[in-house]
Design a protein around this motif. Structure first.
Motif, PDB file in Angstrom:
ATOM      1  N   MET A   1      14.969  26.434  39.619  1.00  0.00           N
ATOM      2  CA  MET A   1      14.121  27.586  39.443  1.00  0.00           C
ATOM      3  C   MET A   1      12.673  27.092  39.446  1.00  0.00           C
ATOM      4  SD  MET A   1      14.104  30.376  36.312  1.00  0.00           S
ATOM      5  CE  MET A   1      15.697  29.844  35.829  1.00  0.00           C
ATOM      6  N   THR A   2      11.831  27.768  40.203  1.00  0.00           N
ATOM      7  CA  THR A   2      10.441  27.342  40.296  1.00  0.00           C
ATOM      8  C   THR A   2       9.633  27.877  39.121  1.00  0.00           C
ATOM      9  OG1 THR A   2       9.849  29.249  41.641  1.00  0.00           O
ATOM     10  CG2 THR A   2      10.521  27.261  42.819  1.00  0.00           C
ATOM     11  N   VAL A   3       8.555  27.176  38.843  1.00  0.00           N
ATOM     12  CA  VAL A   3       7.644  27.601  37.783  1.00  0.00           C
ATOM     13  C   VAL A   3       6.459  28.308  38.420  1.00  0.00           C
ATOM     14  CG1 VAL A   3       8.325  25.801  36.169  1.00  0.00           C
ATOM     15  CG2 VAL A   3       6.453  25.377  37.753  1.00  0.00           C
ATOM     16  N   TRP A  26      11.598  23.839  31.045  1.00  0.00           N
ATOM     17  CA  TRP A  26      10.421  24.626  30.715  1.00  0.00           C
ATOM     18  C   TRP A  26      10.784  26.099  30.553  1.00  0.00           C
ATOM     19  CZ3 TRP A  26       7.503  28.502  33.198  1.00  0.00           C
ATOM     20  CH2 TRP A  26       6.307  28.817  32.544  1.00  0.00           C
ATOM     21  N   TRP A  27      11.591  26.632  31.496  1.00  0.00           N
ATOM     22  CA  TRP A  27      12.005  28.034  31.397  1.00  0.00           C
ATOM     23  C   TRP A  27      12.796  28.275  30.116  1.00  0.00           C
ATOM     24  CZ3 TRP A  27       9.711  31.834  33.496  1.00  0.00           C
ATOM     25  CH2 TRP A  27       9.160  31.737  34.779  1.00  0.00           C
ATOM     26  N   ALA A 117       6.064  36.634  33.583  1.00  0.00           N
ATOM     27  CA  ALA A 117       6.670  35.470  34.226  1.00  0.00           C
ATOM     28  C   ALA A 117       8.191  35.502  34.116  1.00  0.00           C
ATOM     29  CB  ALA A 117       6.122  34.182  33.607  1.00  0.00           C
ATOM     30  N   LEU A 118       8.699  35.871  32.946  1.00  0.00           N
ATOM     31  CA  LEU A 118      10.148  35.956  32.774  1.00  0.00           C
ATOM     32  C   LEU A 118      10.747  37.062  33.627  1.00  0.00           C
ATOM     33  CD1 LEU A 118      10.295  35.335  28.934  1.00  0.00           C
ATOM     34  CD2 LEU A 118      11.358  33.883  30.686  1.00  0.00           C
ATOM     35  N   ASP A 119      10.023  38.171  33.763  1.00  0.00           N
ATOM     36  CA  ASP A 119      10.479  39.279  34.606  1.00  0.00           C
ATOM     37  C   ASP A 119      10.534  38.858  36.073  1.00  0.00           C
ATOM     38  OD1 ASP A 119      11.286  42.032  34.970  1.00  0.00           O
ATOM     39  OD2 ASP A 119       9.281  42.376  35.826  1.00  0.00           O
ATOM     40  N   VAL A 120       9.500  38.182  36.541  1.00  0.00           N
ATOM     41  CA  VAL A 120       9.471  37.715  37.923  1.00  0.00           C
ATOM     42  C   VAL A 120      10.607  36.729  38.150  1.00  0.00           C
ATOM     43  CG1 VAL A 120       8.156  36.312  39.564  1.00  0.00           C
ATOM     44  CG2 VAL A 120       7.009  38.145  38.303  1.00  0.00           C
ATOM     45  N   SER A 121      10.811  35.834  37.215  1.00  0.00           N
ATOM     46  CA  SER A 121      11.885  34.859  37.333  1.00  0.00           C
ATOM     47  C   SER A 121      13.252  35.547  37.401  1.00  0.00           C
ATOM     48  CB  SER A 121      11.842  33.903  36.145  1.00  0.00           C
ATOM     49  OG  SER A 121      12.942  33.035  36.160  1.00  0.00           O
ATOM     50  N   ALA A 122      13.459  36.535  36.562  1.00  0.00           N
ATOM     51  CA  ALA A 122      14.733  37.269  36.561  1.00  0.00           C
ATOM     52  C   ALA A 122      14.956  37.974  37.892  1.00  0.00           C
ATOM     53  CB  ALA A 122      14.776  38.264  35.415  1.00  0.00           C
ATOM     54  N   ARG A 123      13.900  38.557  38.442  1.00  0.00           N
ATOM     55  CA  ARG A 123      14.010  39.236  39.745  1.00  0.00           C
ATOM     56  C   ARG A 123      14.350  38.224  40.836  1.00  0.00           C
ATOM     57  NH1 ARG A 123       9.382  42.282  38.105  1.00  0.00           N
ATOM     58  NH2 ARG A 123       8.095  41.050  39.531  1.00  0.00           N
ATOM     59  N   GLY A 128      17.245  41.069  37.560  1.00  0.00           N
ATOM     60  CA  GLY A 128      16.332  42.074  37.054  1.00  0.00           C
ATOM     61  C   GLY A 128      16.172  43.201  38.041  1.00  0.00           C
ATOM     62  N   PRO A 129      15.364  44.210  37.652  1.00  0.00           N
ATOM     63  CA  PRO A 129      15.161  45.379  38.519  1.00  0.00           C
ATOM     64  C   PRO A 129      14.444  45.045  39.797  1.00  0.00           C
ATOM     65  CG  PRO A 129      13.900  45.546  36.446  1.00  0.00           C
ATOM     66  CD  PRO A 129      14.667  44.297  36.424  1.00  0.00           C
TER      67      PRO A 129
END
Length: 129
Positions: A1-3, A26-27, A117-123, A128-129
């Motif tokens: 997963m990218t940061v 980190w995540w 950032a967590l929302d973007v990562s989930a997507r 995520g939505p």
């Protein structure tokens, strides 16, 4: 997963480097920080009348922030912690009021950055939505 390439108030590359270069660590740390400190502001407000308790509360936030690279939050927490120790019992609340306001603002901004950032990562992961 990218940061994230850029996160306001953060030094993500340095934080990832401290975590052995592992973006997944980190995540995990970011997720833990967001969950652990979600109610921090309420706890902090109740600690303000007890200097020792407030110092502990602010110190914990600053340490957690430093761990994930939230530099601006860590610096703000450290400034308040130092001032709390310096003004212990002297009745000088003027400096503390300004530092508390700053910490409150930076804390809220940091949580908002992390939520995004967590929302973007989930997507990106399709969770995520």
């Amino acid at each position: 997963m990218t940061v994230p390439n850029s996160l306001a108030g953060f030094d993500v590359p340095a934080a990832v480097e401290r975590m052995l270069g592992s973006s997944s660590l980190w995540w995990q740390a970011v997720d833990l920080f967001a969950r652990h400190f979600a109610g921090w502001e309420t706890e902090w407000r109740t600690s303000i009348d007890d200097r020792t308790r407030e110092v502990r509360c602010v110190h914990a936030l600053g340490s957690g922030a430093a761990n994930i690279g939230a530099v601006r939050l860590s610096v703000s927490a450290r400034a308040l912690e130092v001032a709390l120790r310096r003004h212990a019992g002297d009745g000088n609340e003027t400096e503390l009021l300004g530092l508390r306001d700053e910490l409150r603002r930076v804390f809220r901004e940091t949580l908002a950055e992390l939520a995004e950032a967590l929302d973007v990562s989930a997507r990106e992961l399709g969770n995520g939505p």
